[in-house]
Design a protein around this motif. Structure first.
Motif, PDB file in Angstrom:
ATOM      1  N   ASP A 151      -7.763   4.467  10.356  1.00  0.00           N
ATOM      2  CA  ASP A 151      -9.036   5.582   8.858  1.00  0.00           C
ATOM      3  C   ASP A 151      -9.868   6.127   9.488  1.00  0.00           C
ATOM      4  OD1 ASP A 151      -6.908   2.862   7.572  1.00  0.00           O
ATOM      5  OD2 ASP A 151      -8.863   1.581   7.435  1.00  0.00           O
ATOM      6  N   ARG A 174     -10.100  -9.230  17.812  1.00  0.00           N
ATOM      7  CA  ARG A 174     -10.063  -7.909  16.888  1.00  0.00           C
ATOM      8  C   ARG A 174     -10.966  -7.749  15.523  1.00  0.00           C
ATOM      9  NH1 ARG A 174      -7.997  -4.969  12.127  1.00  0.00           N
ATOM     10  NH2 ARG A 174      -8.219  -3.004  12.784  1.00  0.00           N
ATOM     11  N   GLN A 179       0.373  -1.253   0.167  1.00  0.00           N
ATOM     12  CA  GLN A 179       0.029   0.163  -0.043  1.00  0.00           C
ATOM     13  C   GLN A 179       1.208   1.040   0.052  1.00  0.00           C
ATOM     14  OE1 GLN A 179      -2.606   1.312   3.095  1.00  0.00           O
ATOM     15  NE2 GLN A 179      -3.604   1.386   1.785  1.00  0.00           N
ATOM     16  N   SER A 228      -9.600   0.721   4.555  1.00  0.00           N
ATOM     17  CA  SER A 228     -10.151  -0.060   3.879  1.00  0.00           C
ATOM     18  C   SER A 228     -11.677  -0.146   3.983  1.00  0.00           C
ATOM     19  CB  SER A 228     -10.542  -1.013   4.912  1.00  0.00           C
ATOM     20  OG  SER A 228      -9.297  -1.807   5.154  1.00  0.00           O
TER      21      SER A 228
HETATM   22  O1  KDG Z   1      -3.595   1.524   5.735  1.00  0.00           O
HETATM   23  C1  KDG Z   1      -4.505   0.794   5.519  1.00  0.00           C
HETATM   24  C2  KDG Z   1      -5.110   0.332   6.882  1.00  0.00           C
HETATM   25  O2  KDG Z   1      -5.381   1.751   8.005  1.00  0.00           O
HETATM   26  C3  KDG Z   1      -5.609  -1.132   7.616  1.00  0.00           C
HETATM   27  O3  KDG Z   1      -7.326  -0.279   6.642  1.00  0.00           O
HETATM   28  C4  KDG Z   1      -6.303  -1.911   7.397  1.00  0.00           C
HETATM   29  O4  KDG Z   1      -7.102  -4.457   7.010  1.00  0.00           O
HETATM   30  C5  KDG Z   1      -7.525  -3.129   8.065  1.00  0.00           C
HETATM   31  C6  KDG Z   1      -7.306  -3.237   9.319  1.00  0.00           C
HETATM   32  O5  KDG Z   1      -7.697  -4.470   8.886  1.00  0.00           O
HETATM   33  O6  KDG Z   1      -7.864  -2.659   9.659  1.00  0.00           O
END
Ligand code: KDG
Length: 338
Positions: A78, A175, A46, A96
């Motif tokens: 996020d 989680r 990423q 995501s």
């Molecule tokens: O940069 C992406 C992450 O912040 C996150 O989206 C990764 O899949 C993810 C998670 O488990 O939180």
């Protein structure tokens, strides 16, 4: 006549501009800066994709747009980064789709467990009509969705026991991402799920606040989750796309040329990211085992039991997601396999 003279004066007032002249992209004046953040670390595809975006944009705009990149949640998680885009204090984030569903509920369609059979079908659906339609819905949230990238098929890890079948989920503290469908799906599997931002996950596993988590092999390996997790199973229960998001106020302030450049760059860098990510997901399961994790294969029969257990949850969520979106995605998946 007076008006004409004044207008002429106005036009000749070029001395008052910064003197930098017109850039190749047709914009004038100072460089604009994109602050771009992600939750994953700098080893992850990423971030490599984000560097590609930076390279393309800075080159194509002749430096009129500068991209500053931040990984490992340096700018937040996020959800908080997406909120920063809405406020106009950050320009790019690549979350995501799961936490994005808190902004646009229809995105939860991709949280339906066991939805996509493989990455190629996912690409066709996401890059096709319904995927692009969903990106369009982000505008109402002051966000612009430029393209889909990929985290990939999620697999379960934990520090308690080998998970081979649904019975092994019993009471496991897992989680999940901050998403109701994920939460309810894991409850239906018998686990004890807790939603949590990615930025808090490693410490939570280290301290035993949670027993496990689920992410694709590349993420598990590159984030060094093997240091705090002993077991991994190929549950492949959800395919996680990323969305390349830009703040709408920033996007609207770009020239048309620049808008095209950032859009095309987000698509091209996304192709690069998907390629690297697939290579990584393929090679890292072996490396996880080399780091000492025990791998458990989920049989077709065991996976079917999981599919059956989450079916009522999916039924329940159809109206919450929006029947129309769900139907369109199922149809697109079918079409992609013809
Ligand atoms: O940069 C992406 C992450 O912040 C996150 O989206 C990764 O899949 C993810 C998670 O488990 O939180």
């Amino acid at each position: 006549l007076l008006i004409t003279v004044l207008a002429a004066c106005g036009n000749s007032g070029a001395e008052s501009s910064s003197g930098e002249g017109e850039s190749a992209s047709g914009d004038s004046g100072e460089a604009k800066t994109i602050k771009a953040g992600i939750g994953l670390n700098s080893d992850h595809p990423q971030y490599k994709g984000l560097l590609k975006f930076k390279e393309i944009v800075e080159e194509k705009t002749d430096g009129a747009i500068k991209v500053d990149t931040y990984h490992s949640g340096q700018l937040g998680d996020d959800r908080s980064m997406t909120e920063a885009l809405q406020l106009g204090t950050q320009e790019v984030v690549i979350p995501s789709t799961a936490p994005l569903a808190n902004f646009v509920p229809e995105f939860s369609v991709f949280d339906i467990p066991f939805l996509f059979p493989n990455e190629q079908v996912a690409d066709e659906v996401l890059d096709g009509e319904v995927g692009q339609e969903l990106l369009g819905k982000l505008e109402e949230q002051n966000l612009v969705g430029l393209s889909y990238w990929e985290n990939g098929f999620r697999d379960l890890t934990n520090s308690e026991r080998a998970v081979a079948s649904i019975d092994d989920f019993d009471g496991l503290k897992i989680r999940t991402m901050e998403n109701d469908l994920h939460l309810d799906a894991f409850k239906a599997l018998g686990a004890n799920p807790t939603p949590m931002a990615f930025t808090e996950l490693f410490t939570a596993m280290q301290q035993g606040t949670v027993d496990g988590q689920e992410n694709p092999y590349a993420t598990i390996y590159l984030q060094k989750f093997y240091e705090v997790q002993d077991h991994v199973s190929n549950t492949h229960h959800i395919y996680s796309p990323f969305v390349f998001l830009m703040s709408k106020s920033f996007y609207d302030g770009l020239t048309e040329d620049q808008q095209k450049i950032v859009k095309d760059a987000a698509v091209e860098a996304g192709k690069h990211e998907r390629k690297l990510n697939r290579e990584a997901n393929e090679k890292y399961l072996k490396q996880l085992q080399e780091e000492g994790m025990e791998y458990t294969e989920i049989s077709d029969e065991a996976r079917q039991e999981m599919v059956d257990a989450v079916a009522p949850v999916i039924e329940d969520y159809k109206s919450k997601i929006g029947e129309e979106t769900v139907d369109k995605v199922y149809q697109a998946i079918e079409d992609a396999q013809k």
